[in-house]
Motif scaffolding. Sequence first.
Motif, PDB file in Angstrom:
ATOM      1  N   PRO A   1     -27.574  76.727  78.988  1.00  0.00           N
ATOM      2  CA  PRO A   1     -26.155  77.076  78.831  1.00  0.00           C
ATOM      3  C   PRO A   1     -25.971  78.517  78.380  1.00  0.00           C
ATOM      4  CG  PRO A   1     -26.700  75.032  77.681  1.00  0.00           C
ATOM      5  CD  PRO A   1     -27.991  75.666  78.062  1.00  0.00           C
ATOM      6  N   SER A   2     -24.860  79.121  78.800  1.00  0.00           N
ATOM      7  CA  SER A   2     -24.518  80.471  78.384  1.00  0.00           C
ATOM      8  C   SER A   2     -23.066  80.479  77.940  1.00  0.00           C
ATOM      9  CB  SER A   2     -24.738  81.460  79.537  1.00  0.00           C
ATOM     10  OG  SER A   2     -24.388  82.765  79.142  1.00  0.00           O
ATOM     11  N   ASN A   3     -22.827  79.980  76.721  1.00  0.00           N
ATOM     12  CA  ASN A   3     -21.470  79.897  76.188  1.00  0.00           C
ATOM     13  C   ASN A   3     -21.552  79.741  74.677  1.00  0.00           C
ATOM     14  OD1 ASN A   3     -18.907  78.356  75.306  1.00  0.00           O
ATOM     15  ND2 ASN A   3     -18.408  79.011  77.382  1.00  0.00           N
ATOM     16  N   PHE A   4     -20.749  80.518  73.942  1.00  0.00           N
ATOM     17  CA  PHE A   4     -20.828  80.494  72.481  1.00  0.00           C
ATOM     18  C   PHE A   4     -20.369  79.172  71.886  1.00  0.00           C
ATOM     19  CE2 PHE A   4     -16.443  81.603  73.130  1.00  0.00           C
ATOM     20  CZ  PHE A   4     -15.762  81.124  72.032  1.00  0.00           C
ATOM     21  N   ARG A   5     -19.630  78.370  72.663  1.00  0.00           N
ATOM     22  CA  ARG A   5     -19.146  77.085  72.153  1.00  0.00           C
ATOM     23  C   ARG A   5     -20.120  75.937  72.414  1.00  0.00           C
ATOM     24  NH1 ARG A   5     -14.579  75.193  74.772  1.00  0.00           N
ATOM     25  NH2 ARG A   5     -13.961  74.024  72.918  1.00  0.00           N
ATOM     26  N   SER A   6     -21.156  76.181  73.182  1.00  0.00           N
ATOM     27  CA  SER A   6     -22.071  75.107  73.575  1.00  0.00           C
ATOM     28  C   SER A   6     -22.868  74.566  72.390  1.00  0.00           C
ATOM     29  CB  SER A   6     -23.030  75.608  74.655  1.00  0.00           C
ATOM     30  OG  SER A   6     -23.939  74.581  75.017  1.00  0.00           O
ATOM     31  N   GLN A   7     -22.952  73.244  72.328  1.00  0.00           N
ATOM     32  CA  GLN A   7     -23.739  72.567  71.292  1.00  0.00           C
ATOM     33  C   GLN A   7     -24.929  71.812  71.883  1.00  0.00           C
ATOM     34  OE1 GLN A   7     -20.440  70.256  69.784  1.00  0.00           O
ATOM     35  NE2 GLN A   7     -20.205  71.578  67.997  1.00  0.00           N
ATOM     36  N   ALA A   8     -24.867  71.512  73.177  1.00  0.00           N
ATOM     37  CA  ALA A   8     -25.950  70.790  73.837  1.00  0.00           C
ATOM     38  C   ALA A   8     -25.894  71.057  75.333  1.00  0.00           C
ATOM     39  CB  ALA A   8     -25.850  69.291  73.576  1.00  0.00           C
ATOM     40  N   GLY A   9     -27.058  71.030  75.985  1.00  0.00           N
ATOM     41  CA  GLY A   9     -27.117  71.188  77.422  1.00  0.00           C
ATOM     42  C   GLY A   9     -26.631  69.939  78.129  1.00  0.00           C
ATOM     43  N   LEU A  10     -26.330  70.065  79.397  1.00  0.00           N
ATOM     44  CA  LEU A  10     -25.769  68.952  80.163  1.00  0.00           C
ATOM     45  C   LEU A  10     -26.742  67.783  80.262  1.00  0.00           C
ATOM     46  CD1 LEU A  10     -23.488  67.765  81.851  1.00  0.00           C
ATOM     47  CD2 LEU A  10     -24.360  69.045  83.827  1.00  0.00           C
ATOM     48  N   SER A  11     -28.025  68.056  80.438  1.00  0.00           N
ATOM     49  CA  SER A  11     -29.009  66.979  80.561  1.00  0.00           C
ATOM     50  C   SER A  11     -29.053  66.119  79.305  1.00  0.00           C
ATOM     51  CB  SER A  11     -30.394  67.565  80.843  1.00  0.00           C
ATOM     52  OG  SER A  11     -31.364  66.535  80.917  1.00  0.00           O
ATOM     53  N   ASP A  12     -29.158  66.771  78.137  1.00  0.00           N
ATOM     54  CA  ASP A  12     -29.183  66.021  76.871  1.00  0.00           C
ATOM     55  C   ASP A  12     -27.880  65.265  76.649  1.00  0.00           C
ATOM     56  OD1 ASP A  12     -31.733  66.910  76.329  1.00  0.00           O
ATOM     57  OD2 ASP A  12     -31.055  68.619  75.117  1.00  0.00           O
ATOM     58  N   PHE A  13     -26.776  65.882  77.049  1.00  0.00           N
ATOM     59  CA  PHE A  13     -25.459  65.256  76.914  1.00  0.00           C
ATOM     60  C   PHE A  13     -25.391  63.958  77.713  1.00  0.00           C
ATOM     61  CE2 PHE A  13     -21.026  65.079  78.660  1.00  0.00           C
ATOM     62  CZ  PHE A  13     -20.363  64.811  77.480  1.00  0.00           C
ATOM     63  N   LEU A  14     -25.857  63.986  78.951  1.00  0.00           N
ATOM     64  CA  LEU A  14     -25.845  62.791  79.794  1.00  0.00           C
ATOM     65  C   LEU A  14     -26.763  61.703  79.234  1.00  0.00           C
ATOM     66  CD1 LEU A  14     -25.910  64.429  83.334  1.00  0.00           C
ATOM     67  CD2 LEU A  14     -24.009  63.191  82.322  1.00  0.00           C
ATOM     68  N   LYS A  15     -27.917  62.103  78.760  1.00  0.00           N
ATOM     69  CA  LYS A  15     -28.844  61.121  78.193  1.00  0.00           C
ATOM     70  C   LYS A  15     -28.252  60.464  76.950  1.00  0.00           C
ATOM     71  CE  LYS A  15     -33.003  63.414  79.937  1.00  0.00           C
ATOM     72  NZ  LYS A  15     -34.200  64.226  79.596  1.00  0.00           N
ATOM     73  N   GLN A  16     -27.599  61.265  76.123  1.00  0.00           N
ATOM     74  CA  GLN A  16     -26.975  60.743  74.900  1.00  0.00           C
ATOM     75  C   GLN A  16     -25.938  59.673  75.219  1.00  0.00           C
ATOM     76  OE1 GLN A  16     -24.876  63.726  72.633  1.00  0.00           O
ATOM     77  NE2 GLN A  16     -23.896  62.223  71.313  1.00  0.00           N
TER      78      GLN A  16
END
Length: 376
Positions: A90-105
Amino acid sequence: MTLKPVWIYLENGVFLEAKSFGFEGTKTGEIVFNTSMSGYQEILSDPSYAGQFIVFTMPEIGIVGTNDNDMESRTIHASGMFVRSLNLTPSNFRSQAGLSDFLKQHQSMGICDIDTRYLTKMIRDGGPRMMIASTEVSDVEVLKEMLRKSPRIEEVNYIEKVSTSESYRHTHGAWNAETQSYNASPKRLGKKILAVDLGIKRNILNELCEVGLDVEVVPHDFNGDEVIARYKKGEIHGLFLSNGPGDPLILKSEAQEVKKLIEAKVPIFAICLGHQLLSIAHGYPTYKLKFGQHGGNHPVKNMANHVVEITTQNHNYNVPDSICKIAKITHVNLFDNTIEGLEYNDSPIFSVQHHPEASSGPQESRYIFQEFANRL
């Protein structure tokens, strides 16, 4: 990160192999496409996508990561997502997690390295269809049989899965880019509404609060007689029917309760599924569109002032043209001329098919929330 293979079988006989980057396992659902250029997290967490796989026509997905503030509900309700090219960093100052980890969660499948243009054209030409995706099973005949035994989307009452089980009060307003937080104390008009949760998006609640309404969210299985009693006592001033997933014709008990409110002339505003439910309660059954309308770039004409608004859409069903016998058409979709808004004759009830809260998407229809507040 090593991506594992995933096998996809669609009910039209198409069998594909791609790469998996989210939840690993086997899921079934209805495949649809979304034309939004941004906002994949808001789309994934929209409860209206329960039981569906979303094909994103935007080829690059994952760039901005994910964060808690952009959730439209408590979790992902979509079965999964298809993307052409996955960005793992990810390239965003608001990001807390990548999309892959988000989907797994949130136990939702991610499928990449696949021709999303091919899938989109197939859905556009043949309509949405049921499919199965698996990181466990590669045999096409086994997948075909598993899909055959799975319930179709129109056979499942997803509202029971996505609606709140208990009433609660929503208190904060719209997102404030300057403070990077939601407005904590919006103005108050002294008007209270009940918002029926059929799969409601949080930003709809935010916009209702932002215009000054006191919002109490109630479950889908509300009691119409109790609502009418509260309205007559002056405890509430109106009711909102939310968006939500699945076939609206399955909501028979909810339609009966809404019918009571119509007869009692309780002021009602509705969006998307709520818009369709109002039509059904008035005696006009909905129908399924060829491939639905999903995206943040759909032109809608406001019939009162002839202004074209670019809107956010997410639905597979629509109300029939015959409803103009009892209601005035207020908005029309310029892609296919389907009904996008209604104001019922001799009744304090109006509704829209599109999403005026956007999230993500253009906010040209945001004024509709203020219009609702002004009518109460």
